[in-house]
Design an enzyme around this catalytic site. Sequence first.
Site, PDB file in Angstrom:
ATOM      1  N   GLU A 213       4.282   0.084 -12.004  1.00 28.55           N
ATOM      2  CA  GLU A 213       3.091   0.674 -11.391  1.00 28.55           C
ATOM      3  C   GLU A 213       2.847   2.078 -11.937  1.00 28.55           C
ATOM      4  O   GLU A 213       3.765   2.902 -11.976  1.00 28.55           O
ATOM      5  CB  GLU A 213       3.308   0.718  -9.871  1.00 28.55           C
ATOM      6  CG  GLU A 213       2.108   1.177  -9.062  1.00 28.55           C
ATOM      7  CD  GLU A 213       2.415   1.170  -7.547  1.00 28.55           C
ATOM      8  OE1 GLU A 213       3.433   0.570  -7.131  1.00 28.55           O
ATOM      9  OE2 GLU A 213       1.641   1.779  -6.789  1.00 28.55           O
ATOM     10  N   ASP A 238      -2.464   2.138  -9.775  1.00 26.86           N
ATOM     11  CA  ASP A 238      -2.634   2.666  -8.418  1.00 26.86           C
ATOM     12  C   ASP A 238      -3.554   3.890  -8.526  1.00 26.86           C
ATOM     13  O   ASP A 238      -4.778   3.764  -8.411  1.00 26.86           O
ATOM     14  CB  ASP A 238      -1.245   3.003  -7.845  1.00 26.86           C
ATOM     15  CG  ASP A 238      -1.271   3.715  -6.496  1.00 26.86           C
ATOM     16  OD1 ASP A 238      -2.355   4.000  -5.981  1.00 26.86           O
ATOM     17  OD2 ASP A 238      -0.178   4.009  -5.933  1.00 26.86           O
ATOM     18  N   LYS A 262      -5.565   0.565  -2.107  1.00 23.47           N
ATOM     19  CA  LYS A 262      -5.398   1.444  -0.941  1.00 23.47           C
ATOM     20  C   LYS A 262      -6.814   1.824  -0.536  1.00 23.47           C
ATOM     21  O   LYS A 262      -7.514   2.480  -1.312  1.00 23.47           O
ATOM     22  CB  LYS A 262      -4.626   2.713  -1.309  1.00 23.47           C
ATOM     23  CG  LYS A 262      -3.177   2.489  -1.710  1.00 23.47           C
ATOM     24  CD  LYS A 262      -2.518   3.782  -2.152  1.00 23.47           C
ATOM     25  CE  LYS A 262      -1.065   3.524  -2.564  1.00 23.47           C
ATOM     26  NZ  LYS A 262      -0.463   4.707  -3.222  1.00 23.47           N
TER      27      LYS A 262
HETATM   28  O1  OSB Z   1       2.450   5.470  -5.093  1.00 21.17           O
HETATM   29  O2  OSB Z   1       2.403   3.913  -3.696  1.00 21.17           O
HETATM   30  C1  OSB Z   1       2.549   5.096  -3.936  1.00 21.17           C
HETATM   31  C2  OSB Z   1       3.616   6.973  -0.787  1.00 21.17           C
HETATM   32  C3  OSB Z   1       2.871   8.127  -0.903  1.00 21.17           C
HETATM   33  C4  OSB Z   1       2.085   8.302  -2.015  1.00 21.17           C
HETATM   34  C5  OSB Z   1       2.026   7.320  -3.003  1.00 21.17           C
HETATM   35  C6  OSB Z   1       2.743   6.160  -2.873  1.00 21.17           C
HETATM   36  C7  OSB Z   1       3.577   5.999  -1.759  1.00 21.17           C
HETATM   37  C8  OSB Z   1       4.443   4.836  -1.574  1.00 21.17           C
HETATM   38  C9  OSB Z   1       4.864   4.561  -0.165  1.00 21.17           C
HETATM   39  O3  OSB Z   1       4.897   4.167  -2.471  1.00 21.17           O
HETATM   40  C10 OSB Z   1       4.495   3.218   0.312  1.00 21.17           C
HETATM   41  C11 OSB Z   1       4.757   3.128   1.779  1.00 21.17           C
HETATM   42  O4  OSB Z   1       3.870   3.492   2.590  1.00 21.17           O
HETATM   43  O5  OSB Z   1       5.836   2.688   2.133  1.00 21.17           O
HETATM   44 MG    MG Z   2       1.982   3.830  -6.329  1.00 21.49          MG
END
Ligand code: OSB
Ligand code: MG
Length: 369
Positions: A213, A238, A262
């Site tokens: 990712e 992402d 998201k």
């Molecule tokens: O990159 O997915 C991400 C948390 C904060 C900011 C970015 C990310 C994340 C996580 C956490 O990977 C996922 C979760 O809520 O458990």
């Molecule tokens: Mg991520």
Amino acid sequence: MKIERLELRLLKLPLVHFFETSFGRVDDKHFILVRVDGGGATGYGECVAEQDPYYSAETNETAWHIIEGFIAPRVLGTEFAHPREVFPALKAIRGHNMAKAAVEMAAWDLFAKQRAEPLSRVLGGTRDRIASGVSIGIQRSLDDLAANVGRELAAGYRRIKIKIKPGWDLAAVETVRARFGAIPLMVDANAAYSMADADHLAKIDRFDLMMIEQPLDYDDVADHASLQRRLKTPICLDESIKTVGIAREAIAAGACRIINIKPGRVGGFAESIRLHDLCASHGIPVWHGGMLESGIGRAANVHLSTLPNFSLPGDIAASKRYFDPDLIDPPIEVAADGTIAVPTAPGIGVAICQDRIERATLKTLDLRP
Ligand code: OSB
Ligand code: MG
């Protein structure tokens, strides 16, 4: 549907365990909770902006400013036939998708509650349970990492994601593969690498990961396309997928084979559904990302994940991994088979503990038309 009142709260909740990514560590979750009232019902939206502009350009301060000064005046007292009209009504405001999403998602919850229907049904969802995965942050040691992975597998989670960064990558993956074998495993770099690391990143191919990712920069599409041509491992984007338009460009360029959705990153549920449908039409599977949400935002994510092209386990895990207690009771729980039941009560369908919200509140703002 008319929003007669909009309340903003800045909350601080301690995390059960610190969470560390390539851009830093957090011990407490600071976030804005949006509440909207109309027609005798109440809707909630959790803003996924953070304290620092490290995951995205937005912060709690910018989101507060944009909601108070620009979003609230456009939604308060406006008659919307459907919450899908909210995002287009904010078109004049450039960017600030997390601020927009928090209000838009609250409007969807309000709409679903007014109709006494679960949010999943209003969104067009098709399942009553969703598959759950975990995101494991950077640990103090490889032993800590292995212990964490072991615990989450024992809890039933259907996919393990580990955070990586330069200096915490190949050995971390090697440790997990050596200890746990062919489990569903992926990594998330949170934009920590550049094309100068392409040879190094290509070494990850031998671990047969589900995906890597966001290896490269947060606003990069072209280099991800070059890197994908050199990797067997599928790239999932992402941070880069900030709009449906960028997703279209990324898919056309071959910059990713999977997309993480998201709603906060793309401006809410309506845009998430458009993104979901775009991906489906190109054979790109999606999964639901997480931003360490409280039970309120977490429940909303569960509902969106019921759409059919959410075909991979997402980052929506049990409340108790993050907050004890959560802002909702009962909390979000994961069954032994690694699935979460979709709430069936109206809207997000969870019971909010107002006393816990009050205790976590740092500041409040009450807005009316
Ligand atoms: O990159 O997915 C991400 C948390 C904060 C900011 C970015 C990310 C994340 C996580 C956490 O990977 C996922 C979760 O809520 O458990
Ligand atoms: Mg991520």
